[in-house]
Design a protein around this motif. Structure first.
Motif, short mmCIF file in Angstrom:
data_model
loop_
_atom_site.label_atom_id
_atom_site.label_comp_id
_atom_site.label_asym_id
_atom_site.label_seq_id
_atom_site.Cartn_x
_atom_site.Cartn_y
_atom_site.Cartn_z
N LEU A 83 0.83 -1.21 0.00
CA LEU A 83 0.00 0.00 0.00
C LEU A 83 0.86 1.26 0.00
O LEU A 83 0.60 2.19 -0.77
CB LEU A 83 -0.93 -0.02 1.22
CG LEU A 83 -1.99 1.04 1.27
CD1 LEU A 83 -2.95 0.91 0.10
CD2 LEU A 83 -2.75 0.96 2.59
N LEU A 87 0.88 4.10 -3.04
CA LEU A 87 0.50 5.50 -2.82
C LEU A 87 1.66 6.45 -3.06
O LEU A 87 1.47 7.53 -3.63
CB LEU A 87 -0.07 5.68 -1.41
CG LEU A 87 -1.47 5.12 -1.20
CD1 LEU A 87 -1.87 5.21 0.26
CD2 LEU A 87 -2.48 5.83 -2.09
N THR A 131 -6.15 -2.64 0.19
CA THR A 131 -6.73 -2.05 1.40
C THR A 131 -7.17 -3.14 2.37
O THR A 131 -6.85 -3.08 3.57
CB THR A 131 -7.92 -1.14 1.03
OG1 THR A 131 -7.47 -0.16 0.08
CG2 THR A 131 -8.48 -0.44 2.24
N ILE A 149 -8.46 5.26 0.06
CA ILE A 149 -7.19 5.03 -0.64
C ILE A 149 -7.27 5.57 -2.06
O ILE A 149 -6.34 6.21 -2.54
CB ILE A 149 -6.82 3.53 -0.63
CG1 ILE A 149 -6.64 3.02 0.80
CG2 ILE A 149 -5.57 3.26 -1.48
CD1 ILE A 149 -5.60 3.76 1.64
#
Length: 183
Positions: A83, A87, A131, A149
């Motif tokens: 994650l 990002l 997620t 997200i």
């Protein structure tokens, strides 16, 4: 498609994405052709109008995003790292600027074009998977959703003149990710 034609098409799409990030989708087609290092005629042979170019740029950007997610899922050892990597890469790519330029223009097309719908669905599944796995591992706060997200994927980072975009984006994402981490 011949190799040189494919190369020209790829150059045009890459240039369009950068120019759309910087100036929006109303930029002149000549500006995009110049950035791509091709003539305007070459651009129009590949993309007969602005709408076709914007749609193709959106598909390229969404396909690249799906590939980015797949690579993070495949290469990272744990859900939190997956994650975080995803990002951070979204921020470094200035995904928010491109989404802000393309999405309003193509809002209906993105939801009705089968090719765009397919790739958007794939991205949504990947984000949901990342997620859920991070939440299940106990590293992501329980109340953070895939929609949260998705919103953070398009975070736009302001950079003061003279500062490095990459370093500012990294610092910003470090702060954001710290806020997402379960305590």
């Amino acid at each position: 498609m011949r190799a040189d034609a494919r190369s020209n098409r790829d150059q045009i799409l890459a240039a369009a994405q950068v120019v759309f990030q910087e100036q929006g989708v109303e930029v002149s087609m000549k500006e995009i052709a110049d950035r791509a290092g091709v003539g305007v005629g070459t651009l129009y042979r590949r993309f007969p109008d602005r709408g076709a170019l914007i749609t193709a740029a959106a598909h390229a950007y969404l396909s690249g995003l799906a590939d980015l997610a797949a690579t993070a899922i495949r290469d990272e050892e744990d859900p939190w790292s997956t994650l975080c990597r995803f990002l951070r890469e979204c921020a470094e790519m200035r995904l928010g600027a491109l989404a802000a330029a393309i999405e309003p223009t193509l809002h209906a097309d993105i939801r009705s074009d089968p090719a765009l719908t397919e790739v958007r669905g794939r991205i949504a599944e990947q984000v949901e998977d990342m997620t859920a796995r991070a939440r299940e591992s106990g590293t992501l706060r329980a109340e953070v959703t895939a929609r949260d997200i998705a919103t953070l994927m398009t975070l736009q980072v302001f950079v003061f003149p003279g500062e490095s975009y990459v370093e500012t984006a990294r610092r910003t994402m470090d702060i954001v990710l710290d806020g997402l981490r379960a305590r």
